[in-house]
Scaffold this motif. Structure first.
Motif, PDB file in Angstrom:
ATOM      1  N   ALA A 118      -8.995 -16.490 -19.917  1.00  0.00           N
ATOM      2  CA  ALA A 118      -8.450 -15.141 -19.766  1.00  0.00           C
ATOM      3  C   ALA A 118      -8.020 -14.560 -21.108  1.00  0.00           C
ATOM      4  CB  ALA A 118      -7.278 -15.167 -18.792  1.00  0.00           C
ATOM      5  N   ALA A 119      -7.504 -15.415 -21.983  1.00  0.00           N
ATOM      6  CA  ALA A 119      -7.011 -14.935 -23.279  1.00  0.00           C
ATOM      7  C   ALA A 119      -8.130 -14.626 -24.261  1.00  0.00           C
ATOM      8  CB  ALA A 119      -6.075 -15.988 -23.873  1.00  0.00           C
ATOM      9  N   THR A 120      -9.326 -15.177 -24.020  1.00  0.00           N
ATOM     10  CA  THR A 120     -10.407 -15.062 -25.008  1.00  0.00           C
ATOM     11  C   THR A 120     -11.598 -14.247 -24.524  1.00  0.00           C
ATOM     12  OG1 THR A 120     -11.269 -17.198 -24.233  1.00  0.00           O
ATOM     13  CG2 THR A 120      -9.774 -17.234 -26.130  1.00  0.00           C
ATOM     14  N   HIS A 121     -11.515 -13.686 -23.313  1.00  0.00           N
ATOM     15  CA  HIS A 121     -12.641 -12.922 -22.771  1.00  0.00           C
ATOM     16  C   HIS A 121     -12.160 -11.570 -22.257  1.00  0.00           C
ATOM     17  CE1 HIS A 121     -14.228 -17.006 -22.820  1.00  0.00           C
ATOM     18  NE2 HIS A 121     -15.446 -16.513 -22.689  1.00  0.00           N
ATOM     19  N   ASP A 122     -13.058 -10.602 -22.242  1.00  0.00           N
ATOM     20  CA  ASP A 122     -12.703  -9.252 -21.808  1.00  0.00           C
ATOM     21  C   ASP A 122     -12.560  -9.141 -20.291  1.00  0.00           C
ATOM     22  OD1 ASP A 122     -12.833  -8.543 -24.435  1.00  0.00           O
ATOM     23  OD2 ASP A 122     -14.756  -7.495 -24.284  1.00  0.00           O
ATOM     24  N   VAL A 123     -13.308  -9.931 -19.564  1.00  0.00           N
ATOM     25  CA  VAL A 123     -13.264  -9.865 -18.108  1.00  0.00           C
ATOM     26  C   VAL A 123     -13.487 -11.261 -17.539  1.00  0.00           C
ATOM     27  CG1 VAL A 123     -15.739  -9.344 -17.845  1.00  0.00           C
ATOM     28  CG2 VAL A 123     -14.144  -8.679 -16.040  1.00  0.00           C
ATOM     29  N   VAL A 124     -12.794 -11.560 -16.448  1.00  0.00           N
ATOM     30  CA  VAL A 124     -12.932 -12.830 -15.735  1.00  0.00           C
ATOM     31  C   VAL A 124     -13.381 -12.520 -14.305  1.00  0.00           C
ATOM     32  CG1 VAL A 124     -11.729 -14.842 -14.808  1.00  0.00           C
ATOM     33  CG2 VAL A 124     -11.208 -14.031 -17.123  1.00  0.00           C
ATOM     34  N   VAL A 125     -14.416 -13.217 -13.861  1.00  0.00           N
ATOM     35  CA  VAL A 125     -14.931 -13.042 -12.499  1.00  0.00           C
ATOM     36  C   VAL A 125     -14.929 -14.401 -11.806  1.00  0.00           C
ATOM     37  CG1 VAL A 125     -16.907 -12.380 -11.082  1.00  0.00           C
ATOM     38  CG2 VAL A 125     -16.388 -11.103 -13.171  1.00  0.00           C
ATOM     39  N   THR A 126     -14.306 -14.474 -10.625  1.00  0.00           N
ATOM     40  CA  THR A 126     -14.363 -15.704  -9.829  1.00  0.00           C
ATOM     41  C   THR A 126     -15.428 -15.546  -8.749  1.00  0.00           C
ATOM     42  OG1 THR A 126     -12.705 -15.033  -8.187  1.00  0.00           O
ATOM     43  CG2 THR A 126     -11.907 -16.104 -10.197  1.00  0.00           C
ATOM     44  N   VAL A 127     -16.173 -16.607  -8.486  1.00  0.00           N
ATOM     45  CA  VAL A 127     -17.269 -16.576  -7.518  1.00  0.00           C
ATOM     46  C   VAL A 127     -17.135 -17.787  -6.599  1.00  0.00           C
ATOM     47  CG1 VAL A 127     -19.760 -16.474  -7.178  1.00  0.00           C
ATOM     48  CG2 VAL A 127     -18.748 -15.521  -9.273  1.00  0.00           C
ATOM     49  N   GLU A 128     -17.109 -17.538  -5.300  1.00  0.00           N
ATOM     50  CA  GLU A 128     -16.985 -18.624  -4.324  1.00  0.00           C
ATOM     51  C   GLU A 128     -17.761 -18.269  -3.066  1.00  0.00           C
ATOM     52  OE1 GLU A 128     -12.976 -18.814  -2.485  1.00  0.00           O
ATOM     53  OE2 GLU A 128     -12.601 -16.957  -3.593  1.00  0.00           O
ATOM     54  N   GLU A 129     -18.171 -19.273  -2.314  1.00  0.00           N
ATOM     55  CA  GLU A 129     -18.897 -19.057  -1.063  1.00  0.00           C
ATOM     56  C   GLU A 129     -17.964 -19.297   0.115  1.00  0.00           C
ATOM     57  OE1 GLU A 129     -22.198 -21.518  -1.967  1.00  0.00           O
ATOM     58  OE2 GLU A 129     -20.945 -23.233  -2.432  1.00  0.00           O
ATOM     59  N   GLY A 130     -16.867 -18.548   0.125  1.00  0.00           N
ATOM     60  CA  GLY A 130     -15.890 -18.652   1.185  1.00  0.00           C
ATOM     61  C   GLY A 130     -15.220 -17.317   1.425  1.00  0.00           C
ATOM     62  N   ALA A 131     -14.360 -17.294   2.426  1.00  0.00           N
ATOM     63  CA  ALA A 131     -13.731 -16.053   2.871  1.00  0.00           C
ATOM     64  C   ALA A 131     -12.570 -15.646   1.971  1.00  0.00           C
ATOM     65  CB  ALA A 131     -13.237 -16.209   4.305  1.00  0.00           C
ATOM     66  N   ILE A 132     -12.104 -14.433   2.175  1.00  0.00           N
ATOM     67  CA  ILE A 132     -10.933 -13.914   1.470  1.00  0.00           C
ATOM     68  C   ILE A 132      -9.750 -14.859   1.687  1.00  0.00           C
ATOM     69  CG2 ILE A 132     -10.213 -12.515   3.438  1.00  0.00           C
ATOM     70  CD1 ILE A 132      -9.338 -10.366   1.435  1.00  0.00           C
ATOM     71  N   GLY A 133      -8.946 -15.012   0.642  1.00  0.00           N
ATOM     72  CA  GLY A 133      -7.808 -15.921   0.726  1.00  0.00           C
ATOM     73  C   GLY A 133      -8.060 -17.264   0.088  1.00  0.00           C
ATOM     74  N   GLY A 134      -9.251 -17.461  -0.470  1.00  0.00           N
ATOM     75  CA  GLY A 134      -9.606 -18.738  -1.065  1.00  0.00           C
ATOM     76  C   GLY A 134      -9.332 -18.788  -2.555  1.00  0.00           C
ATOM     77  N   LEU A 135     -10.344 -19.211  -3.325  1.00  0.00           N
ATOM     78  CA  LEU A 135     -10.176 -19.387  -4.763  1.00  0.00           C
ATOM     79  C   LEU A 135      -9.668 -18.123  -5.445  1.00  0.00           C
ATOM     80  CD1 LEU A 135     -10.671 -21.008  -7.423  1.00  0.00           C
ATOM     81  CD2 LEU A 135     -12.936 -19.919  -7.463  1.00  0.00           C
ATOM     82  N   GLY A 136     -10.310 -16.988  -5.179  1.00  0.00           N
ATOM     83  CA  GLY A 136      -9.919 -15.753  -5.844  1.00  0.00           C
ATOM     84  C   GLY A 136      -8.463 -15.406  -5.607  1.00  0.00           C
ATOM     85  N   ALA A 137      -7.986 -15.568  -4.377  1.00  0.00           N
ATOM     86  CA  ALA A 137      -6.591 -15.272  -4.064  1.00  0.00           C
ATOM     87  C   ALA A 137      -5.654 -16.196  -4.836  1.00  0.00           C
ATOM     88  CB  ALA A 137      -6.354 -15.404  -2.563  1.00  0.00           C
ATOM     89  N   HIS A 138      -6.039 -17.459  -4.957  1.00  0.00           N
ATOM     90  CA  HIS A 138      -5.188 -18.413  -5.674  1.00  0.00           C
ATOM     91  C   HIS A 138      -5.168 -18.118  -7.171  1.00  0.00           C
ATOM     92  CE1 HIS A 138      -4.064 -21.369  -2.511  1.00  0.00           C
ATOM     93  NE2 HIS A 138      -5.069 -20.771  -1.891  1.00  0.00           N
TER      94      HIS A 138
END
Length: 641
Positions: free
Chosen positions: A554-574
């Motif tokens: 996060a400190a060294t990149h302009d944008v961070v994108v999380t990608v997962e094959e699961g429903a809302i509330g998973g990796l991205g939420a955490h």
């Protein structure tokens, strides 16, 4: 492709109303036509075969005797309902079954008025039918509710919970126990059929009702004794004492392929004034198709096949399946550790544990369709110092969530959850998609949640789980084959909560969980070609997160994108929660989370499903470019252009 079968009588039947115009003597030919049509259709599409073939005569008889759809016919599991679909106006679409835009492989309310209740998981039919029956009683509406349960579904406790409360339905509820594995009380020719007709007949029930009314006028001890004598006598003659104790009038066993036996019994029960009734019908999986009769397991679910020979289309050569990789890795761990045991819930071949069972028969347990029991059984083993691996499909583990919480997580017991069929599964559609496991497991204290990006990572995760004795741990992997990597001879113990950087870049960081890693690497190639240097990291763990790695990227990149094959509330939420808790959002972090859409996706090929969800390389590139076009910080979960 085969020539269409000759089905002259079926050609005259568009729906059950047409069926009921036939003479009883014509039903045998109709059943033969339905069986031929089903075999031909499934040979072209693949799908479930054996269970449906076993209920052809029963399906014909039920629609003939009962006034469907006013009388509610509810199929358990649902994959035995192909003949039902053929007879209820969907014959012309049978060759679309389990395909994108086609018929569901299970019953589905939105598909037909003859499907009053959707089913794909098991053991729900009696509870649902009880609801329909009581609703009709309360409203004064006509109609009965008929639940057809079997194919292993009676091993689940929910069926008995429903039966224990069935008295409220009165005579509106009829349960058909489709006994297609091992008969509780095998039918013995004409005598069995005669007894079933006798005890379900109006005359017998009338005499029984008169005897009951007379008995009520006698002293209580004598009244109770007469009632028990009646139940004992019928139980000795026919079996079914358990169902009688649960409040059902038991009739059977009845040969489920003999229409001369089925029709009078169903008619008697339809017209009975008794309370809830259970008819024990004995059928044979694959009936009427020799290859399926000879190998019920092989022909339970099939790919396309040749009708004449029964030969299925050869499997495409390629890497081993993730299920096979898991089974091999687990057996290797069990060779090293005699405390490892394996548990499955009626899916030994589906989870690969059939191979484990062959090698370690005393350390392998198939508990039947009883996921709740499987989880608490595993907890008991763990509490006694064993290392249980509980192998259950993601969609079926949902049924045991309370046990995961109370019996495993709260007690911090080291149960290992091997979660097969994670992510989208294609033809089985929304009912079998492994969409929610990361969300419902990663919320739990003490739980470790991993996701394998490829077959090598899966081997490492099996080993890591085997050595993890400090609490519960889960690892997920998809249906289908690996990507062709050579499996390691010596597995690696992963450090809990540590991810890995797969590709270094400077401007865009893509953080993946699970097998979307391949699509993320493709997206990185496209972004690099556009001058956007891209880092790709495989987080490996949804819980605990690799906070140090996320903060660094996060400190060294302009944008961070999380990608997962699961429903809302998973990796991205955490990740968003971590960013909020640690002040990353205050520093202007630009983040997007990509996950499955907040809908139940329709059946299709997994590739098309993931593309529709935006979780392919094109979708990832589109999300990154959209994020970079915004000049201001924009933090949003699930945002996708």
């Amino acid at each position: 492709m085969t020539n269409s079968p000759n089905t002259p009588l079926l050609d005259t039947v568009k729906d059950p109303a047409d069926l009921r115009k036939l003479a009883p003597s014509q039903l045998r030919q109709l059943a033969d036509d339905v069986r031929a049509e089903m075999i031909d259709a499934v040979s072209q599409t693949g799908g479930h075969l054996g269970a449906g073939l076993g209920v052809v005569e029963l399906t014909v008889a039920l629609h003939y005797v009962f006034d469907t759809p006013r009388d509610r016919l509810i199929w358990d599991v649902g994959h035995q309902a192909y003949p039902h679909k053929i007879l209820t106006g969907r014959r012309d679409r049978m060759r679309t079954i389990r395909q994108g835009g086609g018929l569901s492989g299970f019953t589905r309310r939105g598909e037909s008025e003859y499907d009053p209740f959707g089913a794909a998981h098991s053991s729900t039919s009696i509870s649902a039918a009880l609801g329909f029956a009581v609703a009709n009683t309360l409203s004064g509406a006509p109609g009965k509710a008929i639940a057809v349960i079997g194919d292993g579904a009676m091993s689940a406790g929910m069926a008995y919970e429903a039966m224990n409360n069935a008295e409220a339905a009165g005579n509106r509820l009829i349960v058909i126990l489709n006994d297609n594995d091992m008969s509780i009380a095998p039918p013995v020719g004409g005598l069995s059929a005669y007894l079933a007709r006798l005890i379900s007949s109006r005359e017998f029930l009338g005499l029984r009702d008169l005897a009951k009314r007379l008995a009520r006028k006698m002293p209580r001890p004598l009244h109770s004794g007469l009632r028990k004598a009646d139940e004992f006598a019928r139980g000795m003659a026919t079996g079914g004492t358990l169902f009688e104790e649960l409040g059902f009038y038991y009739v059977g066993p009845v040969d489920g392929h003999n229409l001369d036996h089925l029709l009078p019994v169903l008619e008697n029960v339809r017209d009975a004034a008794e309370g809830p009734c259970l008819i024990h019908v004995v059928t044979k999986k694959g009936k009427g198709y020799a290859p399926a009769e000879a190998s019920a397991d092989k022909y339970h679910g099939v790919t396309k096949f040749d009708v004449i020979t029964g030969a299925m289309a050869p499997a495409k050569s390629g890497p081993p399946s993730y299920t096979g990789v898991f089974a091999k890795a687990l057996m290797a761990e069990a060779e090293r550790d005699d405390k490892i045991v394996a548990i499955t819930a009626a899916m030994p071949s589906g989870t690969g544990l059939d191979k484990f069972q062959q090698k370690f028969p005393k350390r392998s347990f198939d508990v039947g369709i009883a996921e709740q029991h499987a989880v608490t059984f595993a907890a008991g083993l763990a509490a006694q110092g064993y290392r249980p691996f509980c192998a259950i499909y993601s969609t079926f583990l949902q049924r045991a969530y309370d046990q995961v919480v109370h019996d495993v997580a709260i007690q911090n017991l080291p149960v290992r959850f091997a979660i097969d069929r994670a992510g989208l599964v294609g033809a089985d559609g929304s009912t079998h998609a492994g969409s929610f496991d990361v969300t419902y497991l990663a919320t739990l204290p003490n739980m470790v949640v991993m996701a394998a990006a490829d077959e090598v990572e899966l081997v490492h995760m099996v080993h890591t789980a085997a050595l993890h004795d400090s609490g519960p741990i889960a690892f997920r992997y998809p249906r289908g084959n690996g990507i062709g990597l050579a499996l390691p001879e010596t597995p690696e113990r992963l450090e809990i909560g540590k991810g890995r950087v797969v590709r270094e870049g400077r401007k865009v960081a893509i953080l993946t969980l699970g097998t979307r890693l391949g699509e993320a690497l493709k997206a990185a190639d496209e972004l690099d070609a556009k001058g956007l240097s891209t880092t790709v990291a495989d987080l490996r763990f949804a819980k605990p997160l690799d906070e140090a790695l996320i903060r660094k990227l996060a400190a060294t990149h302009d944008v961070v994108v999380t990608v997962e094959e699961g429903a809302i509330g998973g990796l991205g939420a955490h990740v968003l929660t971590m960013a909020s808790d640690t002040g990353l959002l205050d520093a202007g972090l630009k983040i997007r989370t990509m996950r499955l859409p907040d809908v139940f996706q329709e059946q299709d090929s997994p590739e098309k499903q993931y593309a529709e969800a935006g979780l392919d390389a094109a979708g990832i590139v589109k999300t990154v470019l959209s994020a970079l076009r915004h000049n201001s910080t924009n933090v949003t979960e699930g945002a996708r252009a």
